[in-house]
Design a protein around this motif. Structure first.
Motif, PDB file in Angstrom:
ATOM      1  N   TYR A 491      51.082  51.145  39.540  1.00 16.95           N
ATOM      2  CA  TYR A 491      50.072  50.449  40.326  1.00 16.95           C
ATOM      3  C   TYR A 491      50.292  48.937  40.287  1.00 16.95           C
ATOM      4  CZ  TYR A 491      47.433  54.872  40.305  1.00 16.95           C
ATOM      5  OH  TYR A 491      47.029  56.182  40.461  1.00 16.95           O
ATOM      6  N   ARG A 492      50.663  48.428  39.134  1.00 15.18           N
ATOM      7  CA  ARG A 492      50.888  46.989  38.984  1.00 15.18           C
ATOM      8  C   ARG A 492      52.021  46.514  39.894  1.00 15.18           C
ATOM      9  NH1 ARG A 492      51.852  47.140  34.009  1.00 15.18           N
ATOM     10  NH2 ARG A 492      49.695  46.904  33.294  1.00 15.18           N
ATOM     11  N   GLU A 493      53.073  47.300  39.947  1.00  7.78           N
ATOM     12  CA  GLU A 493      54.228  46.919  40.769  1.00  7.78           C
ATOM     13  C   GLU A 493      53.871  46.912  42.256  1.00  7.78           C
ATOM     14  OE1 GLU A 493      58.885  48.361  41.476  1.00  7.78           O
ATOM     15  OE2 GLU A 493      57.613  49.331  39.973  1.00  7.78           O
ATOM     16  N   ALA A 494      52.973  47.796  42.655  1.00  7.07           N
ATOM     17  CA  ALA A 494      52.612  47.888  44.075  1.00  7.07           C
ATOM     18  C   ALA A 494      51.513  46.924  44.483  1.00  7.07           C
ATOM     19  CB  ALA A 494      52.184  49.316  44.401  1.00  7.07           C
ATOM     20  N   SER A 495      50.778  46.369  43.519  1.00 11.83           N
ATOM     21  CA  SER A 495      49.586  45.572  43.821  1.00 11.83           C
ATOM     22  C   SER A 495      49.895  44.094  44.001  1.00 11.83           C
ATOM     23  CB  SER A 495      48.546  45.753  42.706  1.00 11.83           C
ATOM     24  OG  SER A 495      48.141  47.099  42.585  1.00 11.83           O
ATOM     25  N   VAL A 496      48.933  43.403  44.609  1.00 13.02           N
ATOM     26  CA  VAL A 496      49.022  41.950  44.815  1.00 13.02           C
ATOM     27  C   VAL A 496      47.868  41.303  44.067  1.00 13.02           C
ATOM     28  CG1 VAL A 496      48.961  40.085  46.502  1.00 13.02           C
ATOM     29  CG2 VAL A 496      50.101  42.255  47.077  1.00 13.02           C
ATOM     30  N   GLU A 497      48.166  40.286  43.277  1.00 12.05           N
ATOM     31  CA  GLU A 497      47.130  39.642  42.470  1.00 12.05           C
ATOM     32  C   GLU A 497      46.298  38.688  43.310  1.00 12.05           C
ATOM     33  OE1 GLU A 497      46.571  37.219  38.234  1.00 12.05           O
ATOM     34  OE2 GLU A 497      48.554  37.950  38.859  1.00 12.05           O
ATOM     35  N   LEU A 498      44.993  38.742  43.107  1.00 12.34           N
ATOM     36  CA  LEU A 498      44.061  37.837  43.767  1.00 12.34           C
ATOM     37  C   LEU A 498      43.883  36.597  42.890  1.00 12.34           C
ATOM     38  CD1 LEU A 498      41.895  37.304  46.000  1.00 12.34           C
ATOM     39  CD2 LEU A 498      40.244  38.432  44.479  1.00 12.34           C
ATOM     40  N   THR A 499      44.086  35.427  43.456  1.00 14.75           N
ATOM     41  CA  THR A 499      43.950  34.187  42.691  1.00 14.75           C
ATOM     42  C   THR A 499      42.580  33.563  42.928  1.00 14.75           C
ATOM     43  OG1 THR A 499      44.846  32.793  44.457  1.00 14.75           O
ATOM     44  CG2 THR A 499      46.424  33.788  42.906  1.00 14.75           C
ATOM     45  N   ALA A 500      42.164  32.734  41.984  1.00 14.07           N
ATOM     46  CA  ALA A 500      40.879  32.048  42.116  1.00 14.07           C
ATOM     47  C   ALA A 500      40.887  31.111  43.320  1.00 14.07           C
ATOM     48  CB  ALA A 500      40.575  31.284  40.829  1.00 14.07           C
ATOM     49  N   GLU A 501      42.024  30.454  43.562  1.00 13.30           N
ATOM     50  CA  GLU A 501      42.129  29.528  44.698  1.00 13.30           C
ATOM     51  C   GLU A 501      41.950  30.271  46.017  1.00 13.30           C
ATOM     52  OE1 GLU A 501      43.792  27.977  41.114  1.00 13.30           O
ATOM     53  OE2 GLU A 501      44.337  29.791  42.245  1.00 13.30           O
ATOM     54  N   GLU A 502      42.591  31.422  46.117  1.00 12.46           N
ATOM     55  CA  GLU A 502      42.451  32.220  47.338  1.00 12.46           C
ATOM     56  C   GLU A 502      41.017  32.672  47.529  1.00 12.46           C
ATOM     57  OE1 GLU A 502      43.998  36.532  49.109  1.00 12.46           O
ATOM     58  OE2 GLU A 502      44.860  35.715  47.252  1.00 12.46           O
ATOM     59  N   TRP A 503      40.379  33.106  46.454  1.00 10.74           N
ATOM     60  CA  TRP A 503      39.022  33.615  46.563  1.00 10.74           C
ATOM     61  C   TRP A 503      38.025  32.516  46.900  1.00 10.74           C
ATOM     62  CZ3 TRP A 503      37.348  37.919  47.974  1.00 10.74           C
ATOM     63  CH2 TRP A 503      36.042  38.354  47.724  1.00 10.74           C
ATOM     64  N   ASP A 504      38.281  31.311  46.435  1.00 10.63           N
ATOM     65  CA  ASP A 504      37.387  30.195  46.733  1.00 10.63           C
ATOM     66  C   ASP A 504      37.384  29.837  48.219  1.00 10.63           C
ATOM     67  OD1 ASP A 504      36.509  29.923  44.163  1.00 10.63           O
ATOM     68  OD2 ASP A 504      37.947  28.348  43.621  1.00 10.63           O
ATOM     69  N   ARG A 505      38.398  30.249  48.942  1.00 10.34           N
ATOM     70  CA  ARG A 505      38.494  29.923  50.369  1.00 10.34           C
ATOM     71  C   ARG A 505      37.794  30.942  51.266  1.00 10.34           C
ATOM     72  NH1 ARG A 505      43.925  28.623  48.785  1.00 10.34           N
ATOM     73  NH2 ARG A 505      44.666  30.617  49.639  1.00 10.34           N
ATOM     74  N   ARG A 506      37.148  31.935  50.697  1.00  9.10           N
ATOM     75  CA  ARG A 506      36.488  32.942  51.516  1.00  9.10           C
ATOM     76  C   ARG A 506      35.314  32.308  52.277  1.00  9.10           C
ATOM     77  NH1 ARG A 506      34.432  33.219  46.512  1.00  9.10           N
ATOM     78  NH2 ARG A 506      32.273  33.914  46.143  1.00  9.10           N
ATOM     79  N   PRO A 507      34.995  32.810  53.472  1.00 11.01           N
ATOM     80  CA  PRO A 507      33.941  32.209  54.301  1.00 11.01           C
ATOM     81  C   PRO A 507      32.572  32.279  53.644  1.00 11.01           C
ATOM     82  CG  PRO A 507      35.330  33.710  55.586  1.00 11.01           C
ATOM     83  CD  PRO A 507      35.684  33.910  54.144  1.00 11.01           C
ATOM     84  N   ARG A 508      31.705  31.352  54.003  1.00  9.06           N
ATOM     85  CA  ARG A 508      30.353  31.337  53.448  1.00  9.06           C
ATOM     86  C   ARG A 508      29.574  32.588  53.830  1.00  9.06           C
ATOM     87  NH1 ARG A 508      28.710  26.681  51.169  1.00  9.06           N
ATOM     88  NH2 ARG A 508      29.997  24.814  51.475  1.00  9.06           N
ATOM     89  N   LEU A 509      29.793  33.088  55.040  1.00  5.50           N
ATOM     90  CA  LEU A 509      29.106  34.307  55.454  1.00  5.50           C
ATOM     91  C   LEU A 509      29.498  35.469  54.554  1.00  5.50           C
ATOM     92  CD1 LEU A 509      27.264  35.822  57.386  1.00  5.50           C
ATOM     93  CD2 LEU A 509      29.239  36.158  58.915  1.00  5.50           C
ATOM     94  N   ARG A 510      30.768  35.527  54.186  1.00  3.19           N
ATOM     95  CA  ARG A 510      31.220  36.594  53.287  1.00  3.19           C
ATOM     96  C   ARG A 510      30.506  36.493  51.939  1.00  3.19           C
ATOM     97  NH1 ARG A 510      35.769  39.979  52.140  1.00  3.19           N
ATOM     98  NH2 ARG A 510      35.129  41.111  50.263  1.00  3.19           N
ATOM     99  N   ARG A 511      30.351  35.284  51.431  1.00  6.23           N
ATOM    100  CA  ARG A 511      29.663  35.098  50.152  1.00  6.23           C
ATOM    101  C   ARG A 511      28.220  35.602  50.236  1.00  6.23           C
ATOM    102  NH1 ARG A 511      32.076  29.765  47.397  1.00  6.23           N
ATOM    103  NH2 ARG A 511      33.998  29.575  48.593  1.00  6.23           N
ATOM    104  N   TYR A 512      27.569  35.269  51.361  1.00  5.19           N
ATOM    105  CA  TYR A 512      26.177  35.670  51.533  1.00  5.19           C
ATOM    106  C   TYR A 512      26.045  37.187  51.552  1.00  5.19           C
ATOM    107  CZ  TYR A 512      21.594  36.277  53.693  1.00  5.19           C
ATOM    108  OH  TYR A 512      20.307  36.680  53.955  1.00  5.19           O
ATOM    109  N   VAL A 513      26.893  37.850  52.363  1.00  2.10           N
ATOM    110  CA  VAL A 513      26.830  39.313  52.488  1.00  2.10           C
ATOM    111  C   VAL A 513      27.159  39.972  51.150  1.00  2.10           C
ATOM    112  CG1 VAL A 513      27.810  41.322  53.638  1.00  2.10           C
ATOM    113  CG2 VAL A 513      27.366  39.234  54.942  1.00  2.10           C
ATOM    114  N   ASP A 514      28.135  39.419  50.426  1.00  2.00           N
ATOM    115  CA  ASP A 514      28.479  39.965  49.108  1.00  2.00           C
ATOM    116  C   ASP A 514      27.282  39.949  48.174  1.00  2.00           C
ATOM    117  OD1 ASP A 514      31.050  40.298  49.996  1.00  2.00           O
ATOM    118  OD2 ASP A 514      31.923  38.655  48.839  1.00  2.00           O
ATOM    119  N   ASN A 515      26.555  38.831  48.168  1.00  2.94           N
ATOM    120  CA  ASN A 515      25.431  38.700  47.249  1.00  2.94           C
ATOM    121  C   ASN A 515      24.278  39.628  47.625  1.00  2.94           C
ATOM    122  OD1 ASN A 515      26.732  36.770  45.706  1.00  2.94           O
ATOM    123  ND2 ASN A 515      25.969  35.062  46.943  1.00  2.94           N
ATOM    124  N   VAL A 516      24.048  39.814  48.928  1.00  2.00           N
ATOM    125  CA  VAL A 516      23.009  40.756  49.361  1.00  2.00           C
ATOM    126  C   VAL A 516      23.390  42.182  48.942  1.00  2.00           C
ATOM    127  CG1 VAL A 516      21.874  41.798  51.360  1.00  2.00           C
ATOM    128  CG2 VAL A 516      22.239  39.313  51.278  1.00  2.00           C
TER     129      VAL A 516
END
Length: 524
Positions: A491-516
């Motif tokens: 699984y590790r070999e097939a997967s892609v790591e999510l970085t904090a920098e990438e996650w910080d760039r997610r849209p504000r609407l996505r953040r709102y929906v995630d929290n709801v």
């Protein structure tokens, strides 16, 4: 009348909980029924304040109270329908009786089988599981960990073809399609040989998939004895909380060979047109075991079978199972009986019949056990506070923590609820490895260092901890641990790591929906 109704409804809507309208209602007057409506609403809210938090986690209680206060009457109705994780008294009584029976017949069995030396921490995990579920640890052989979806179904069919006496199958989602046909044909051949075949599948979990309406008739035609688990049939006076599920997946052949894990008995596309069009498919694993541990696996099936139809199936102790394996069943030569094996294995059932959340307590304890490396694999990672704090604390004390999830979950609400935890996890230094779309990583296991492994049907989410019947297999320093580490490496070999920098760039609407979505996930 409509003016009175509008005024009353405005009073009990979320805008300041209606207090801004009180003066208007008092001065202009209101029909008696409108005042009764207001009084009933506030009475229910006052009662809810004292009732909802009872024996409930604070986050769940707050989520329910918020729903009740913001959705007048609707929130109360939802709470009455799905607000209690407790099953009816009959099912709870059966589970308690089964636990006492297992404790009685296994009272002379040690927590840890003879010949196995465990560290104090490992022994404490075994004792915890036995205290919560009555299941002692036993021995067995891990024949293989099947991670090829179609090959796993074919292997189960091959095992069914060896049956001489009985086959017990319990799988959450079951569908007879072109992929699973090989398994059902093996069941048909078994019945033709005089083998008793029993099959259980979850009622609500299976009914939305193609072929469900004719599944029962097809099973009848080949002579399989089948039952739906947790049936939702109010017209037959069979009613329960509608979102409870029996999520277990297990197969037992003649008491000496068993399978358990995360895989349902359905094509890897789940027969959905959109999945087929996009190439979406499920990634799973099933563990094949032989030896005395299969008796414990079979006892879980026996309790669920009795719960649904009242028929008692024999339960054997690990010692009786070992004797059976030594002597062989009638009609078989001892040479054909599998070796009892030398791995220490422990079955851990959980679900609404247990009031102590055995899987959550086990998972949290394993996380605390980790000293250097912790691997978590779950398609639905929505932990409660205790597990989340245990995982982040492990990272803060220097443990390398890896969380494997799907790049895109198969359920939108789950996708958003799960995503709401990513920032917190990344901040703690946890590596989030996402298995690429269109695959759905559906395997469920955790590994702490080179010492403890748990795998089975249980997700690391609040549904699996409180609402679903689940089954987990725990082992220490043996074949299962090494096989699951190899699977994690794939699984590790097939997967892609999510970085904090990438996650910080997610849209504000996505953040709102995630929290709801995170808030709604606490409505347990």
């Amino acid at each position: 009348m409509w003016d009175d109704l509008h005024s009353a409804w405005s009073f009990i809507t979320p805008d300041g909980f209606g207090f801004s309208f009180l003066g208007t209602l008092v001065t202009e007057g209101m029909a008696w029924w409108a005042w009764m409506l207001v009084a009933l609403d506030y009475s229910l809210k006052i009662i809810a304040l004292g009732y909802v938090p009872s024996q409930r986690k604070p986050t769940s209680a707050m989520a329910w109270l918020l729903a009740i206060f913001l959705m007048p009457f609707v929130g109360i109705i939802l709470f009455m329908l799905i607000g209690s994780p407790y099953i009816n008294r009959r099912r709870h009584h059966i589970q308690n009786r089964a636990n006492e029976l297992i404790r009685t017949v296994s009272r002379d069995e040690p927590d840890v089988p003879e010949g196995h030396t465990l560290t104090p921490e490992q022994r404490s995990l075994v004792s915890l599981n036995r205290r919560l579920t009555a299941m002692p640890a036993t021995t067995g052989t891990v024949v293989d960990v099947h991670s090829d979806y179609n090959a796993s179904i074919r292997r189960m069919a091959e095992a069914v073809d060896t049956a001489d006496h009985y086959v017990n199958v319990q799988i959450y989602i079951t569908a007879w399609d072109s992929t699973t046909d090989v398994f059902f044909r093996a069941l048909e051949r078994a019945v033709d040989r005089g083998v008793t075949v029993r099959l259980m599948f979850d009622h609500v979990g299976s009914w939305k998939y193609p072929g469900y309406r004719t599944l029962g008739r097809r099973l009848d035609a080949i002579g399989v004895r089948w039952l739906v688990m947790l049936p939702l049939q109010p017209w037959r006076w069979r009613f329960r909380r509608p979102d409870l599920r029996n999520h277990r997946k297990l197969v037992v052949i003649d008491g000496h060979t068993g399978f358990m894990g995360s895989q349902n008995m359905i094509d890897s596309s789940y027969l959905m047109k959109a999945n087929v069009r996009e190439g979406r498919h499920w990634i799973d694993n099933m563990v094949e075991v032989t030896g005395p541990v299969v008796t414990m696996l079979n006892s879980v099936f026996a309790v669920d079978w009795f719960t649904e139809c009242g028929e008692e199936l024999p339960l054997l102790t690990p010692s009786e199972s070992a004797e059976w394996l030594d002597n062989g069943p009638k009609g078989n030569s001892p040479d054909a009986v599998p070796d009892p094996g030398s791995d220490m294995l422990q079955i851990v059932p959980s679900g609404p019949g247990f009031t102590t959340e055995p899987n959550l307590r086990l998972f949290s304890s394993v996380v605390h056990h980790a000293k250097s490396h912790l691997i978590l694999v779950s398609p639905y990672f929505i932990p409660d506070e205790s597990l989340l704090e245990a995982i982040t604390t492990a990272a803060y004390r220097g443990v390398e923590v890896e969380l494997f999830v799907s790049e895109r979950a198969d359920q939108n609400l789950v996708e958003h609820a799960q995503s709401s935890y990513y920032a917190e996890l990344l901040s703690a230094g946890i590596r989030i490895l996402r298995y690429p779309y269109p695959a759905v990583l559906h395997s469920k296991f955790m590994i702490a260092d080179n010492e403890v492994v748990c795998t089975g049907s249980s997700n690391m989410d609040m549904r699996s901890f409180g609402l679903n019947y689940e089954i987990t297999l725990m082992s220490v320093e043996g074949t299962l641990l090494h096989r699951m580490k190899d699977l994690a490496a794939e699984y590790r070999e097939a997967s892609v790591e999510l970085t904090a920098e990438e996650w910080d760039r997610r849209p504000r609407l996505r953040r709102y929906v995630d929290n709801v979505a995170r808030l709604s996930s606490a409505l347990q």
